[in-house]
Design a protein around this motif. Structure first.
Motif, PDB file in Angstrom:
ATOM      1  N   ASP A   3       0.830  -1.208   0.000  1.00 15.59           N
ATOM      2  CA  ASP A   3       0.000   0.000   0.000  1.00 15.59           C
ATOM      3  C   ASP A   3       0.863   1.257   0.000  1.00 15.59           C
ATOM      4  OD1 ASP A   3      -2.805  -1.149   2.073  1.00 15.59           O
ATOM      5  OD2 ASP A   3      -2.268  -1.499  -0.026  1.00 15.59           O
ATOM      6  N   SER A   4       0.180   2.399  -0.097  1.00 14.02           N
ATOM      7  CA  SER A   4       0.847   3.699  -0.095  1.00 14.02           C
ATOM      8  C   SER A   4       0.303   4.576   1.021  1.00 14.02           C
ATOM      9  CB  SER A   4       0.633   4.412  -1.434  1.00 14.02           C
ATOM     10  OG  SER A   4       1.195   3.682  -2.504  1.00 14.02           O
ATOM     11  N   ARG A  38       0.908   8.937   2.391  1.00 12.31           N
ATOM     12  CA  ARG A  38       1.628  10.188   2.254  1.00 12.31           C
ATOM     13  C   ARG A  38       1.662  10.877   3.611  1.00 12.31           C
ATOM     14  NH1 ARG A  38       0.661  15.740  -1.227  1.00 12.31           N
ATOM     15  NH2 ARG A  38      -0.990  16.062   0.335  1.00 12.31           N
ATOM     16  N   ARG A  88      11.053   3.937  -3.736  1.00  9.12           N
ATOM     17  CA  ARG A  88       9.723   3.711  -3.168  1.00  9.12           C
ATOM     18  C   ARG A  88       9.168   4.960  -2.494  1.00  9.12           C
ATOM     19  NH1 ARG A  88       9.117   0.288   0.961  1.00  9.12           N
ATOM     20  NH2 ARG A  88      11.228   0.608   1.778  1.00  9.12           N
ATOM     21  N   PHE A  89      10.027   5.725  -1.848  1.00 11.30           N
ATOM     22  CA  PHE A  89       9.614   6.936  -1.128  1.00 11.30           C
ATOM     23  C   PHE A  89      10.118   8.161  -1.879  1.00 11.30           C
ATOM     24  CE2 PHE A  89       9.535   5.082   3.504  1.00 11.30           C
ATOM     25  CZ  PHE A  89       8.769   4.012   3.050  1.00 11.30           C
ATOM     26  N   THR A  90       9.351   9.245  -1.769  1.00 13.90           N
ATOM     27  CA  THR A  90       9.762  10.506  -2.379  1.00 13.90           C
ATOM     28  C   THR A  90       9.463  11.657  -1.434  1.00 13.90           C
ATOM     29  OG1 THR A  90       9.246   9.640  -4.586  1.00 13.90           O
ATOM     30  CG2 THR A  90       9.527  12.018  -4.368  1.00 13.90           C
ATOM     31  N   GLN A  98       5.964  10.832   0.301  1.00 10.82           N
ATOM     32  CA  GLN A  98       5.114   9.869  -0.392  1.00 10.82           C
ATOM     33  C   GLN A  98       5.759   8.504  -0.271  1.00 10.82           C
ATOM     34  OE1 GLN A  98       2.057  10.266  -1.985  1.00 10.82           O
ATOM     35  NE2 GLN A  98       2.130   8.037  -2.132  1.00 10.82           N
ATOM     36  N   ASN A 112       5.393   4.585  -1.185  1.00  9.09           N
ATOM     37  CA  ASN A 112       4.751   3.566  -2.014  1.00  9.09           C
ATOM     38  C   ASN A 112       5.374   2.200  -1.743  1.00  9.09           C
ATOM     39  OD1 ASN A 112       3.231   5.624  -3.284  1.00  9.09           O
ATOM     40  ND2 ASN A 112       4.838   5.933  -4.825  1.00  9.09           N
ATOM     41  N   SER A 113       4.675   1.170  -2.143  1.00  4.61           N
ATOM     42  CA  SER A 113       5.175  -0.201  -1.992  1.00  4.61           C
ATOM     43  C   SER A 113       5.677  -0.461  -0.576  1.00  4.61           C
ATOM     44  CB  SER A 113       6.293  -0.457  -3.004  1.00  4.61           C
ATOM     45  OG  SER A 113       5.847  -0.257  -4.319  1.00  4.61           O
ATOM     46  N   LEU A 114       4.860  -0.113   0.377  1.00  8.54           N
ATOM     47  CA  LEU A 114       5.271  -0.230   1.775  1.00  8.54           C
ATOM     48  C   LEU A 114       5.509  -1.680   2.168  1.00  8.54           C
ATOM     49  CD1 LEU A 114       3.006   2.536   3.227  1.00  8.54           C
ATOM     50  CD2 LEU A 114       5.466   2.384   3.600  1.00  8.54           C
TER      51      LEU A 114
END
Length: 125
Positions: free
Chosen positions: A15-16, A18, A66-68, A81, A83-85
């Motif tokens: 999951d993602s 923010r 994965r993170f930004t 952000q 993603n792909s946790l």
């Protein structure tokens, strides 16, 4: 200076989320902003940082791709952000700020002067 982190929660692997950090009481554009995370019994770990004045963004190897991290200077906000946790991303996430960091100091939590209260991220199936 106040930093207010939010956006954490409990999610499943893949999951993602923010995370947001609202900064006040500082000249936001002159500060480097960072995200760190910590699990009980371990040291605070660097996740990402974004330098002042468009100086660039940096991510740890464990989250790269994965993170930004990003910032909105008009709103005095910094975001992470995610993603792909993964389950290993579970931690309390903190935002931090400092004015005078050079590149080699970005990953060192002791170099940051100001910290938010943390927001819990739990990744579990």
């Amino acid at each position: 200076v106040q930093l207010q982190a939010s956006g954490g929660g409990s999610v499943q692997p893949g999951d993602s989320l923010r995370l947001s950090c609202a900064a006040s009481g500082l000249s936001f554009t002159t500060y480097t902003m960072g995200w760190f995370r910590q699990v009980p019994g371990k040291e605070r770990e660097f996740v990402a940082a974004i330098r002042r004045g468009g100086g660039g963004a940096y991510h740890s190897d464990s989250v790269k791709g994965r993170f930004t991290i990003s910032r909105d200077s008009g709103k005095n906000m910094v975001y992470l952000q995610m993603n792909s946790l993964r389950p290993e991303d579970t931690a309390v996430y903190y935002c931090a700020a400092d004015r005078g960091l050079i590149l080699s100091q970005l990953t060192n939590s002791a170099q940051y002067d100001y910290w938010g209260q943390g927001t819990q991220v739990t990744v579990s199936s």
